[in-house]
Design a protein around this motif. Structure first.
Motif, PDB file in Angstrom:
ATOM      1  N   SER A  75       4.340  -2.086  -1.618  1.00  0.00           N
ATOM      2  CA  SER A  75       3.131  -2.104  -0.792  1.00  0.00           C
ATOM      3  C   SER A  75       1.952  -1.557  -1.592  1.00  0.00           C
ATOM      4  N   ASP A  76       0.760  -1.752  -1.051  1.00  0.00           N
ATOM      5  CA  ASP A  76      -0.440  -1.279  -1.734  1.00  0.00           C
ATOM      6  C   ASP A  76      -0.866   0.114  -1.284  1.00  0.00           C
ATOM      7  N   GLY A  77       0.014   0.820  -0.618  1.00  0.00           N
ATOM      8  CA  GLY A  77      -0.304   2.142  -0.090  1.00  0.00           C
ATOM      9  C   GLY A  77      -0.645   3.177  -1.143  1.00  0.00           C
ATOM     10  N   MET A  78      -0.119   3.045  -2.346  1.00  0.00           N
ATOM     11  CA  MET A  78      -0.394   4.016  -3.402  1.00  0.00           C
ATOM     12  C   MET A  78      -1.362   3.470  -4.443  1.00  0.00           C
ATOM     13  N   ALA A  79      -1.977   2.310  -4.159  1.00  0.00           N
ATOM     14  CA  ALA A  79      -2.964   1.727  -5.082  1.00  0.00           C
ATOM     15  C   ALA A  79      -4.218   2.594  -5.090  1.00  0.00           C
ATOM     16  N   PRO A  80      -4.924   2.664  -6.179  1.00  0.00           N
ATOM     17  CA  PRO A  80      -4.759   1.865  -7.386  1.00  0.00           C
ATOM     18  C   PRO A  80      -3.782   2.455  -8.407  1.00  0.00           C
ATOM     19  N   ALA A  81      -3.266   3.642  -8.163  1.00  0.00           N
ATOM     20  CA  ALA A  81      -2.370   4.273  -9.146  1.00  0.00           C
ATOM     21  C   ALA A  81      -1.099   3.464  -9.357  1.00  0.00           C
ATOM     22  N   LEU A  82      -0.511   2.962  -8.276  1.00  0.00           N
ATOM     23  CA  LEU A  82       0.712   2.161  -8.346  1.00  0.00           C
ATOM     24  C   LEU A  82       0.431   0.807  -7.703  1.00  0.00           C
ATOM     25  N   LEU A  83       0.517  -0.245  -8.497  1.00  0.00           N
ATOM     26  CA  LEU A  83       0.168  -1.578  -8.007  1.00  0.00           C
ATOM     27  C   LEU A  83       1.376  -2.284  -7.404  1.00  0.00           C
ATOM     28  N   PRO A  84       1.194  -2.901  -6.234  1.00  0.00           N
ATOM     29  CA  PRO A  84       2.312  -3.571  -5.573  1.00  0.00           C
ATOM     30  C   PRO A  84       2.775  -4.802  -6.331  1.00  0.00           C
ATOM     31  N   MET A  85       4.083  -5.012  -6.321  1.00  0.00           N
ATOM     32  CA  MET A  85       4.730  -6.161  -6.930  1.00  0.00           C
ATOM     33  C   MET A  85       4.476  -6.244  -8.432  1.00  0.00           C
ATOM     34  N   ARG A  86       4.083  -5.146  -9.033  1.00  0.00           N
ATOM     35  CA  ARG A  86       3.831  -5.111 -10.472  1.00  0.00           C
ATOM     36  C   ARG A  86       4.402  -3.857 -11.120  1.00  0.00           C
ATOM     37  N   ASP A  87       4.183  -2.695 -10.501  1.00  0.00           N
ATOM     38  CA  ASP A  87       4.658  -1.435 -11.052  1.00  0.00           C
ATOM     39  C   ASP A  87       5.985  -1.042 -10.413  1.00  0.00           C
ATOM     40  N   TYR A  88       6.651  -0.101 -11.073  1.00  0.00           N
ATOM     41  CA  TYR A  88       7.959   0.385 -10.617  1.00  0.00           C
ATOM     42  C   TYR A  88       7.941   1.903 -10.590  1.00  0.00           C
ATOM     43  N   VAL A  89       8.853   2.482  -9.820  1.00  0.00           N
ATOM     44  CA  VAL A  89       9.028   3.932  -9.811  1.00  0.00           C
ATOM     45  C   VAL A  89      10.494   4.251 -10.065  1.00  0.00           C
ATOM     46  N   LEU A  90      10.725   5.402 -10.671  1.00  0.00           N
ATOM     47  CA  LEU A  90      12.065   5.923 -10.902  1.00  0.00           C
ATOM     48  C   LEU A  90      12.282   6.994  -9.852  1.00  0.00           C
ATOM     49  N   ILE A  91      13.296   6.804  -9.022  1.00  0.00           N
ATOM     50  CA  ILE A  91      13.511   7.672  -7.863  1.00  0.00           C
ATOM     51  C   ILE A  91      14.831   8.420  -7.986  1.00  0.00           C
ATOM     52  N   ALA A  92      14.765   9.719  -7.682  1.00  0.00           N
ATOM     53  CA  ALA A  92      15.969  10.540  -7.575  1.00  0.00           C
ATOM     54  C   ALA A  92      16.286  10.687  -6.093  1.00  0.00           C
ATOM     55  N   PRO A  93      17.460  10.242  -5.652  1.00  0.00           N
ATOM     56  CA  PRO A  93      17.822  10.421  -4.244  1.00  0.00           C
ATOM     57  C   PRO A  93      17.912  11.911  -3.910  1.00  0.00           C
ATOM     58  N   ILE A  94      17.264  12.305  -2.820  1.00  0.00           N
ATOM     59  CA  ILE A  94      17.293  13.698  -2.366  1.00  0.00           C
ATOM     60  C   ILE A  94      17.375  13.719  -0.850  1.00  0.00           C
ATOM     61  N   GLN A  95      17.592  14.913  -0.301  1.00  0.00           N
ATOM     62  CA  GLN A  95      17.698  15.050   1.147  1.00  0.00           C
ATOM     63  C   GLN A  95      16.797  16.143   1.702  1.00  0.00           C
TER      64      GLN A  95
END
Length: 121
Positions: free
Chosen positions: A26-46
């Motif tokens: 989604s474009d919710g974090m744009a312009p820092a993170l662009l939708p359908m173009r950028d990726y994130v590395l996620i650590a599962p947490i609780q």
């Protein structure tokens, strides 16, 4: 001078069964993170692990939100994109019910041609 910077993390440390790569959808974090173009590395947490960007399961879908600790122990969730003005406040207990992971790195795509499997051509 090297005391000013954290030591480099070897690549083999990053390659982990625990971490997940996820496309920004989604474009919710744009312009820092662009939708359908950028990726994130996620650590599962609780649980909450400090201010940052988290993957949240809210309203039946998983979305990236910036999370900030507020006075009184409440957590504020919001998106960076100014088009999205909604802000949510949760207790830590409520947050633990919806958090899926924390973003530990973002991947900015520079040339998507090399991301596509073209049979070695």
């Amino acid at each position: 001078m090297n005391d000013l910077f954290a030591p480099a993390i070897p690549a083999e440390t990053i390659m982990s069964d625990r971490l997940r790569i996820r496309m920004v959808e989604s474009d919710g974090m744009a312009p820092a993170l662009l939708p359908m173009r950028d990726y994130v590395l996620i650590a599962p947490i609780q649980s909450y692990h400090g201010d940052g960007i988290y993957l949240i399961d809210l309203y039946g879908g998983s979305t990236l939100y910036r999370v900030q600790n507020m006075l009184g122990g409440q957590l504020r969730l919001f998106m960076d994109n100014p088009l999205y003005t909604g802000r949510f406040t949760f207790t830590r207990e409520q947050f633990e019910e919806i958090v899926l992971g924390i973003v530990v790195a973002d991947i900015k795509v520079r040339d998507e041609r090399f991301l596509v499997d073209n049979g070695g051509k």
